[in-house]
Motif scaffolding. Structure first.
Motif, PDB file in Angstrom:
ATOM      1  N   GLY A  53       0.788  -1.231   0.000  1.00 50.03           N
ATOM      2  CA  GLY A  53       0.000   0.000   0.000  1.00 50.03           C
ATOM      3  C   GLY A  53       0.815   1.272   0.000  1.00 50.03           C
ATOM      4  O   GLY A  53       0.341   2.320  -0.438  1.00 50.03           O
ATOM      5  N   HIS A  54       2.024   1.190   0.517  1.00 44.76           N
ATOM      6  CA  HIS A  54       2.851   2.385   0.724  1.00 44.76           C
ATOM      7  C   HIS A  54       4.312   2.056   0.463  1.00 44.76           C
ATOM      8  O   HIS A  54       4.686   0.892   0.422  1.00 44.76           O
ATOM      9  N   ARG A  55       5.120   3.107   0.265  1.00 42.71           N
ATOM     10  CA  ARG A  55       6.570   2.930   0.072  1.00 42.71           C
ATOM     11  C   ARG A  55       6.889   1.991  -1.079  1.00 42.71           C
ATOM     12  O   ARG A  55       7.908   1.287  -1.048  1.00 42.71           O
ATOM     13  N   TRP A  62      -2.990   0.700  -5.417  1.00 33.79           N
ATOM     14  CA  TRP A  62      -3.614   0.181  -4.187  1.00 33.79           C
ATOM     15  C   TRP A  62      -4.633   1.181  -3.651  1.00 33.79           C
ATOM     16  O   TRP A  62      -5.767   0.821  -3.330  1.00 33.79           O
ATOM     17  N   HIS A  63      -4.245   2.446  -3.547  1.00 36.56           N
ATOM     18  CA  HIS A  63      -5.191   3.443  -3.035  1.00 36.56           C
ATOM     19  C   HIS A  63      -6.326   3.687  -4.022  1.00 36.56           C
ATOM     20  O   HIS A  63      -7.444   3.999  -3.608  1.00 36.56           O
ATOM     21  N   ARG A  64      -6.083   3.547  -5.330  1.00 36.81           N
ATOM     22  CA  ARG A  64      -7.188   3.678  -6.303  1.00 36.81           C
ATOM     23  C   ARG A  64      -8.245   2.620  -6.028  1.00 36.81           C
ATOM     24  O   ARG A  64      -9.430   2.928  -5.950  1.00 36.81           O
ATOM     25  N   ALA A 211     -11.340  13.449   5.782  1.00 37.10           N
ATOM     26  CA  ALA A 211     -10.463  14.208   4.877  1.00 37.10           C
ATOM     27  C   ALA A 211      -9.551  13.276   4.094  1.00 37.10           C
ATOM     28  O   ALA A 211      -9.097  13.613   2.993  1.00 37.10           O
ATOM     29  N   PHE A 212      -9.264  12.097   4.654  1.00 38.01           N
ATOM     30  CA  PHE A 212      -8.426  11.103   3.976  1.00 38.01           C
ATOM     31  C   PHE A 212      -8.914  10.858   2.547  1.00 38.01           C
ATOM     32  O   PHE A 212      -8.120  10.826   1.596  1.00 38.01           O
ATOM     33  N   TRP A 213     -10.224  10.653   2.403  1.00 35.92           N
ATOM     34  CA  TRP A 213     -10.765  10.256   1.088  1.00 35.92           C
ATOM     35  C   TRP A 213     -10.641  11.393   0.087  1.00 35.92           C
ATOM     36  O   TRP A 213     -10.354  11.161  -1.087  1.00 35.92           O
TER      37      TRP A 213
HETATM   38 CU   CU1 Z   1      -2.443   4.974   2.708  1.00 38.47          CU
END
Ligand code: CU1
Ligand code: CU1
Length: 275
Positions: A53-55, A62-64, A211-213
């Motif tokens: 998900g990250h790095r 993944w975030h999509r 706010a994340f979304w």
């Molecule tokens: Cu994330």
């Protein structure tokens, strides 16, 4: 037809419908399952181990997929709702309408960071933080309180100009568009916005703050802009790379979704403007 709009352009009715759908998912427990999924992945995504998900290159696909799942959950409550995006190069102060009491509510109080206004304030008794980073069960923010400024359009443009999607070692040390957008290198776009909002947004349990979304919808939109500017720059890596998600590898936790499936967002939704 799912069209994602700039949050600053939403009508009062569109804001109300978005907020109500979010609250409905909170009440039935689905919202918190998104928070816990995100938290599990961010804890396991490390620079030298298996990372999804990250790095890593799959940060964007993944975030999509994560956002698509959330948007579909919202639409199961109210089919008219789509994910708004927050263009933080334009709406860059705590006075922006994004943070008004009829939408996300404002910053936290100085004493403990508690958000006290709007639909996600603790006083509503709805927005209880269940996936916690400590024993506090209220949403926290400290908008712009740490001395950071939100990224500028010029900084965004400098990252969109990068011609290569990603590069070895495929982690937070990489050169290339993905890592500069994610923010581990260079001007720092995505990570800096999390820190600017502060409170829960600066933790692995960041989706506790709606706010994340809106932040991630804008990060996703920037990926589409980069694709438009570099039509011959592919997702990388293509195959045979340890610990990261190659073009045709499936991404956990879904099992049937690859970065290749995620490259054309128009299969799933569009944005109100291309720029
Ligand atoms: Cu994330
Ligand atoms: Cu993020």
């Amino acid at each position: 037809m799912t069209v994602r709009k700039d949050q600053a352009q939403l009508t009062a009715d569109e804001k109300r419908r978005f907020v109500n759908a979010v609250l409905a998912l909170k009440r039935d427990g689905r919202y918190d399952s998104f928070v816990s999924t995100h938290n599990e992945f961010i804890m396991n995504d490390t620079d030298n181990g298996d990372r999804v998900g990250h790095r890593s290159p799959s940060f964007l696909p993944w975030h999509r997929q994560f956002l698509i799942q959330f948007e579909q959950a919202l639409q199961s409550v109210d089919p008219s709702v789509t994910l708004p995006y927050w263009d933080w190069t334009t709406d860059r102060t705590p006075a922006a309408s994004l943070w008004a009491p009829d939408f996300l509510g404002g910053t936290g109080r100085s004493r403990d960071g508690q958000v006290t206004e709007g639909p996600f304030a603790a006083v509503t008794n709805i927005w209880r933080i269940n996936i916690r980073v400590d024993d506090r069960d209220f949403l926290r923010r400290s908008l712009g309180a740490n001395g950071y400024q939100l990224p500028t359009r010029a900084e965004v443009d400098s990252v969109l100009a990068m011609p290569t999607y990603d590069a070895p070692p495929w982690n937070s040390a990489s050169d290339g568009f993905r890592n500069h957008l994610e923010g581990w290198r260079g001007v720092n776009l995505h990570n800096r916005v999390h820190v600017w909002v502060g409170g829960h947004m600066a933790t692995g349990a960041s989706p506790n703050d709606p706010a994340f979304w809106l932040h991630h919808a804008y990060v996703d939109k920037l990926w589409t802009q980069w694709q438009n500017r570099h039509p011959n720059s592919p997702y990388l890596p293509v195959s045979g790379t340890p610990d990261v998600v190659d073009l045709h590898d499936t991404m956990r936790p879904w099992g049937d979704v690859t970065p290749a499936d995620m490259l054309d967002h128009r299969r799933y939704y569009t944005y109100d403007t291309a720029a």
